[in-house]
Design a protein around this motif. Structure first.
Motif, PDB file in Angstrom:
ATOM      1  N   ASP A  10      -6.146  -4.628   6.906  1.00  0.00           N
ATOM      2  CA  ASP A  10      -6.684  -4.713   5.549  1.00  0.00           C
ATOM      3  C   ASP A  10      -7.602  -3.537   5.250  1.00  0.00           C
ATOM      4  O   ASP A  10      -7.643  -3.033   4.119  1.00  0.00           O
ATOM      5  N   THR A  79      -7.044 -14.214  -0.499  1.00  0.00           N
ATOM      6  CA  THR A  79      -5.922 -13.320  -0.780  1.00  0.00           C
ATOM      7  C   THR A  79      -5.093 -13.865  -1.940  1.00  0.00           C
ATOM      8  O   THR A  79      -4.713 -13.121  -2.861  1.00  0.00           O
ATOM      9  N   GLY A 117      -6.896  -9.905   1.415  1.00  0.00           N
ATOM     10  CA  GLY A 117      -6.184  -9.153   2.434  1.00  0.00           C
ATOM     11  C   GLY A 117      -4.989  -8.417   1.882  1.00  0.00           C
ATOM     12  O   GLY A 117      -4.514  -8.682   0.773  1.00  0.00           O
ATOM     13  N   GLN A 121      -6.931  -7.519  -2.403  1.00  0.00           N
ATOM     14  CA  GLN A 121      -8.305  -7.477  -1.936  1.00  0.00           C
ATOM     15  C   GLN A 121      -9.227  -7.095  -3.083  1.00  0.00           C
ATOM     16  O   GLN A 121      -8.802  -6.516  -4.079  1.00  0.00           O
ATOM     17  N   TRP A 415      -0.031 -10.607  -0.155  1.00  0.00           N
ATOM     18  CA  TRP A 415      -0.563  -9.738   0.892  1.00  0.00           C
ATOM     19  C   TRP A 415       0.294  -8.482   0.987  1.00  0.00           C
ATOM     20  O   TRP A 415      -0.214  -7.375   1.012  1.00  0.00           O
TER      21      TRP A 415
END
Length: 563
Positions: A10, A79, A117, A121, A415
Motif C-alpha cells: 500500500d 478500503t 489499501g 486509500q 484494492w
C-alpha cells in the motif's frame, strides 16, 4: 490496474499516486479558503465557524460501512469505504468520506497502517498513519492533565474527599503496552504524591476520546468534559471534572484538535479523517463534527464503524445516531472470502487456499450480521471485498448465496482497481439503489429500559446469546448506576471483535453461550455505560512479531514498512 498486477505494498501505491494541493480539494468540495487551516501542502483543518456561511443547510445522506466478524488482519472495511466513495463520485454523486484516525498502537502492533489499501486509500498515507495533525497527542495530553490535576487535588488536601481507591479514570498512551495495565504511583515519600494503585488505557479507549468524537461543537465539548465522572468520594458520591473546575483547561487543550481534518483519496475524493475510538472497547465511530460537516458539504457521506456489525454498527445506531441525528440511509456489510473460510473452520495459514466448502460453512456468520442490520429497519448491501487469492468459483458462490437470500450484493475490486476505476461500480450501483429504497430506521432498544435490560437485549438480539451473567462487582455497579440516575444512558459493549460471543475462539455463528459482564464503567461525559465482557482489555498488548519489526526510514526520511 488489476488485482494481480498491483504493486507489492500500500505504501508503494500511495507514494506513486498523484496528490493535489489541499486547497484544490477544498475548493472542489465547496470549502472557502478562509475556513482552511493548512498543515503542510496536503492536510488542513476546517474552521467550522468560518464554514457556516458557505455550507448548505440541506444534509447529505449517510452510508454506513460495517463488516462481518473479521480475521486478525481485518477485512478491508476502510478500503471498501474509500473505494465506494470514489465509485459514487465516478457515478456523478457529490461525495465525501468520513473516517476515523488510525491509532499508533495497532499500527505498530499488528495492522501496520489503517488508511485503506491498494488504489483505495486516503493520502498522505504516511502522515495520517503516524502523527497526522496531532489530534491524538492533544487528547492524550488532555486526559493526562486531568489525572495530574486529580492526584494534585488529593495531595493538596483533598477538599472534595476523593477516595483514591475509587478513581475510575486512568492515564493513557497511544501505545500497546501491557506492562502499564496495572501500576502503582506516588511512591518515593510524602513529596511524591499519595501512593495508589493505577493503570493506563490506550488513548482510543479513553472517555476524553469518546467525548471528543460525540461533541457537536466547542461548547458541547466543554459541557461533556465537565460531566466526566473521575471517581467517587469516601461516602461513594460521584466526583466530576466540573467539581474540580478544570473543564475549561481541558477544552483549551483540545480547541484546535476538535476541528476536522481534510485530506483526499487517491482518486481525489475529499475525506474528513477525525477522531478514533476503538469499536471493541469504545463506540468505534469518527467524530460527529466530521460526519455532520461532510453532510453539509456533500449529497452522500460514506463513513464506517469499526470491526463487525455486532460492535461498531450497533454502537453507531444506538449511541452516535441517538446523539447526533446521523441515522444511516444505507448500510454496507463487507465480507471477504478469507473471513468466510476462517469462520468455516480453516486455519489462518490456509486462508489463501481455494475452498468453496469452507466458504459455505462460514456464511452463517455473514447471515447473522445481515439479519442484525435488518433489526434496525435497514436492509444492507453486501460488499465482497476481492483479494488476489480469491477464485472466481468462490466469489460466484457467495453472489449466488446472497441472491438466494434476497440480499443485494456486489464484488468490489477496489484494492486492485480503485474506486476511481471500474472496481467499485457494481457496489456503487447497489448502494444508490439502497439509498432510493424506503427505510424505517429504529434503535434496537428504548432508553427507558434499565441498563441490565439494555445489555440483555444486545446480547440476545445481536450476539445470539442465551443470556448474560453479571459478576458480583458488576451487580454492585448496576445498583450504583441506577442510584446515581444514570440508568437512562445507552450501553457500549466492550467485547472481542472475533466472535459474536465473548470468547474469541468461538467462530461462525455460535449458539448456546452466555455473555459474561465482569464490570460496568459509567462514562457520564460521553453519555454511555461501558460493559466490560470476557477478557477484553482497555490497554492492548503487542503480538509476538509486532509490525514495528518491519518498519524503518529510508535515506530520505520516508517511512518503510507501513503496509
Amino acid at each position: 490496474m488489476t488485482s494481480t498486477h498491483a504493486p507489492a505494498s500500500d505504501l508503494d501505491i500511495a507514494r506513486a499516486a498523484p496528490i493535489r494541493p489541499i486547497e484544490d480539494i477544498a475548493a472542489a468540495a465547496g470549502i472557502p479558503a478562509e475556513a482552511l487551516e493548512l498543515y503542510g501542502r496536503y492536510k488542513a483543518k476546517i474552521d467550522i465557524a468560518a464554514l457556516d456561511s458557505a455550507a448548505g443547510t440541506r444534509l447529505g445522506k449517510v452510508v454506513l460501512v460495517s463488516a462481518m466478524s473479521p480475521t486478525p488482519a481485518g477485512e478491508g472495511k476502510s478500503t471498501c469505504t474509500v473505494g465506494l466513495a470514489d465509485s459514487l463520485a465516478r457515478a456523478g454523486q457529490r461525495v465525501m468520506i468520513a473516517l476515523r484516525e488510525p491509532s499508533l498502537g495497532p499500527i505498530l502492533g499488528m495492522k501496520g497502517g489503517a488508511t485503506g489499501g491498494g488504489y483505495s486509500q486516503v493520502l498522505p498515507m504516511e502522515d495520517i498513519n503516524l502523527h497526522f495533525t496531532g489530534d491524538f497527542h492533544a487528547i492524550t495530553s488532555a486526559n493526562n492533565t486531568l489525572m495530574a490535576l486529580v492526584d494534585n487535588h488529593i495531595y493538596q488536601g483533598n477538599a472534595l474527599g476523593i477516595d483514591p481507591r475509587r478513581i475510575t479514570v486512568k492515564r493513557v498512551l497511544d501505545v500497546n503496552d501491557r506492562a502499564l495495565r496495572e501500576v502503582v504511583i506516588g511512591l518515593g515519600g510524602p513529596t511524591q504524591g499519595t501512593p495508589r494503585q493505577d493503570g493506563f488505557d490506550i488513548t482510543v479507549a479513553s472517555e476524553v476520546m469518546a467525548v471528543f468524537c460525540l461533541a457537536t461543537g466547542l461548547q458541547d465539548l466543554k459541557k461533556r468534559l465537565a460531566a466526566i465522572t473521575i471517581g467517587y468520594t469516601y461516602d461513594r458520591k460521584p466526583v466530576t471534572v466540573a467539581d474540580l473546575r478544570v473543564e475549561g483547561a481541558l477544552t483549551m487543550l483540545l480547541k484546535d484538535a476538535i476541528k476536522p481534518n481534510l485530506v483526499q483519496s487517491i482518486a481525489g475524493t475529499p475525506a474528513l479523517v477525525h477522531g478514533g475510538p476503538f469499536a471493541n472497547i469504545a463506540h468505534g465511530c469518527n467524530s460527529v463534527i466530521a460526519t455532520q460537516t461532510a453532510r453539509r458539504l456533500a449529497d452522500v457521506v460514506v463513513t464506517e464503524a469499526g470491526f463487525g456489525a455486532d460492535l461498531g454498527a450497533e454502537k453507531f445506531m444506538d449511541i452516535k445516531a441517538r446523539y447526533a441525528d446521523v441515522a444511516p440511509d444505507a448500510v454496507v456489510v463487507v465480507a471477504t472470502i478469507r473471513a468466510l473460510k476462517m469462520h468455516g473452520g480453516v486455519a489462518k495459514e490456509d486462508l489463501g487456499k481455494p475452498d468453496v466448502a469452507a466458504v459455505e460453512a462460514g456464511v452463517a456468520n455473514l447471515r447473522r450480521h445481515v439479519h442484525n442490520v435488518e433489526k434496525f429497519g435497514i436492509t444492507p448491501v453486501v460488499a465482497i471485498n476481492k483479494f488476489t487469492t480469491d477464485t472466481d468459483e468462490e466469489l460466484a458462490w457467495v453472489l449466488k448465496w446472497c441472491a438466494a437470500e434476497g440480499i443485494s450484493a456486489a464484488v468490489a475490486d477496489v484494492w486492485g482497481e480503485g474506486g476511481g476505476g471500474a472496481g467499485g461500480d457494481d457496489l456503487a450501483a447497489a448502494v444508490l439503489a439502497a439509498l432510493d429504497a424506503p427505510g424505517s430506521f429504529r434503535h434496537l432498544y428504548s432508553l427507558e429500559l434499565s441498563v441490565e435490560e439494555k445489555i440483555r437485549t444486545i446480547v440476545q438480539e445481536i450476539y445470539g446469546a442465551d443470556g448474560v451473567d453479571f459478576s458480583v462487582p458488576a451487580l454492585r455497579r448496576l445498583a450504583e448506576i441506577e442510584a446515581n440516575g444514570w440508568g437512562g444512558l445507552p450501553v457500549c459493549m466492550a467485547k472481542t471483535q472475533y466472535s459474536f460471543s465473548d470468547d474469541a475462539t468461538k467462530l461462525g455463528a455460535p449458539k448456546g453461550f452466555t455473555i459474561h459482564v465482569r464490570d460496568l464503567i459509567p462514562k457520564t461525559g460521553a453519555g454511555f455505560i461501558v460493559a466490560l465482557t470476557g477478557a477484553v482489555m482497555t490497554m492492548p498488548g503487542l503480538p509476538k512479531e509486532p509490525a514495528a519489526l518491519r518498519m524503518d526510514v529510508d535515506d530520505d526520511g520516508g517511512a518503510v514498512g507501513l503496509f
